[in-house]
Design an enzyme around this catalytic site. Structure first.
Site, short mmCIF file in Angstrom:
data_model
loop_
_atom_site.label_atom_id
_atom_site.label_comp_id
_atom_site.label_asym_id
_atom_site.label_seq_id
_atom_site.Cartn_x
_atom_site.Cartn_y
_atom_site.Cartn_z
N GLY A 14 0.80 -1.24 0.02
CA GLY A 14 0.05 0.06 0.09
C GLY A 14 0.81 1.36 0.02
O GLY A 14 0.18 2.51 0.45
N ARG A 93 -5.13 -8.05 -8.87
CA ARG A 93 -6.31 -8.83 -9.52
C ARG A 93 -6.19 -8.32 -10.85
O ARG A 93 -6.51 -7.21 -11.31
CB ARG A 93 -7.60 -8.44 -8.76
N ILE A 94 -6.54 -9.44 -11.94
CA ILE A 94 -7.06 -8.97 -13.02
C ILE A 94 -8.62 -8.77 -13.18
O ILE A 94 -9.57 -9.52 -12.23
CB ILE A 94 -6.95 -10.25 -14.06
N HIS A 111 1.05 0.81 -13.29
CA HIS A 111 2.01 -0.35 -13.87
C HIS A 111 3.49 -0.05 -13.61
O HIS A 111 3.97 0.79 -14.26
CB HIS A 111 1.39 -0.92 -14.83
N ASP A 147 -3.46 -4.15 -18.76
CA ASP A 147 -2.45 -3.27 -18.92
C ASP A 147 -2.28 -2.45 -20.10
O ASP A 147 -1.26 -1.93 -20.53
CB ASP A 147 -1.16 -4.04 -18.63
#
Ligand code: GAR
Length: 232
Positions: A14, A93-94, A111, A147
């Site tokens: 986080g 998570r996707i 990303h 992505d």
């Protein structure tokens, strides 16, 4: 003045969530972080959110039979907070196409690569294996293509001889921490807006955001003042 509502999704440490929270806490921008939601009850970021007085929630993906059921539950928790923007901050998570649609134009991800290069995992190791000389992070809209959603902002760092994946990650993280809050502010302020043709920048900032200047590209200090080609 009504505040813009920001939700943040995490899965682990986080640090990006904390950087976003601290960045807004240090500025008089009309933004409220309305919830920090983790898909893992053990995520260290939950404690970091608590320390900052933020509301935390857990939707444990292991409690659901499949991705669709989990994403529906997560979407419901988010909808309850009526966010103007949702940030995926180390949210591993996707997400399903339906989830992307439900938050279209108000769902961002950070990303750790210069997308569209190196989508997926192990980005630092893959960059080193390929011998590329620059690396970075990308903030992009989340779409059904993993992505590959429209790019909003990027940060660039040098790759050094002898770098390891850990060293690259360590050099990149402070840049992520500068990039993500700015990108979030760009969307919340209306300066950046997602259109079918991609991000449109230069919108009139909403009331309270007049002082905000969006830098969609950040260069690591080692890169910013160097000539591209040394001559002699
Ligand atoms: C960050 O480096 C982020 O870019 C990356 O995970 C890390 C999370 O750190 N995200 C992804 O790899 C998403 N595919 P944090 O939990 O300390 O913010």
């Amino acid at each position: 003045m009504s505040k813009k509502r920001l939700s943040i999704l995490i899965s682990g440490r986080g640090s990006n969530m904390a950087a976003v929270a601290d960045w807004f806490a240090q500025r008089a921008l009309p933004v409220e972080i309305v919830q920090v939601v983790s898909n893992r009850p053990e995520a260290a970021g939950l404690a970091a959110a608590h320390q900052r007085g933020l509301k935390t929630e857990v939707v444990d993906h292991r409690d659901y039979p499949d991705r669709l059921a989990f994403d529906e539950a997560m979407a419901q928790v988010l909808h309850q907070a009526c966010p103007d923007l949702v940030l995926m901050a180390g949210y591993m998570r996707i997400v399903s196409p339906g989830f992307c649609l439900a938050f279209a134009g108000r769902l961002l991800n950070i990303h750790p690569s210069l997308l569209p290069a190196y989508p997926g995992t192990q980005t630092h190791a893959r960059v080193l294996a390929d011998g590329v000389s620059v690396h970075g992070a990308t903030v992009h809209a989340v779409t059904a293509d993993l992505d590959q959603g429209p790019i909003l902002a990027q940060a660039v760092i040098p790759v050094h001889p002898g770098d390891t994946p850990a060293r690259l990650a360590e050099r990149l993280l402070p840049m992520e921490h500068q990039l993500y809050p700015q990108a979030a502010a760009a969307v919340l302020s209306g300066v950046a807006r997602l259109t079918p043709a991609g991000w449109q920048l230069g919108g009139t900032p909403a009331a309270g955001f007049e002082s905000f200047v969006f830098q969609s590209r950040l260069l690591h200090p080692e890169l910013s003042q160097r000539p591209i080609h040394a001559t002699h």
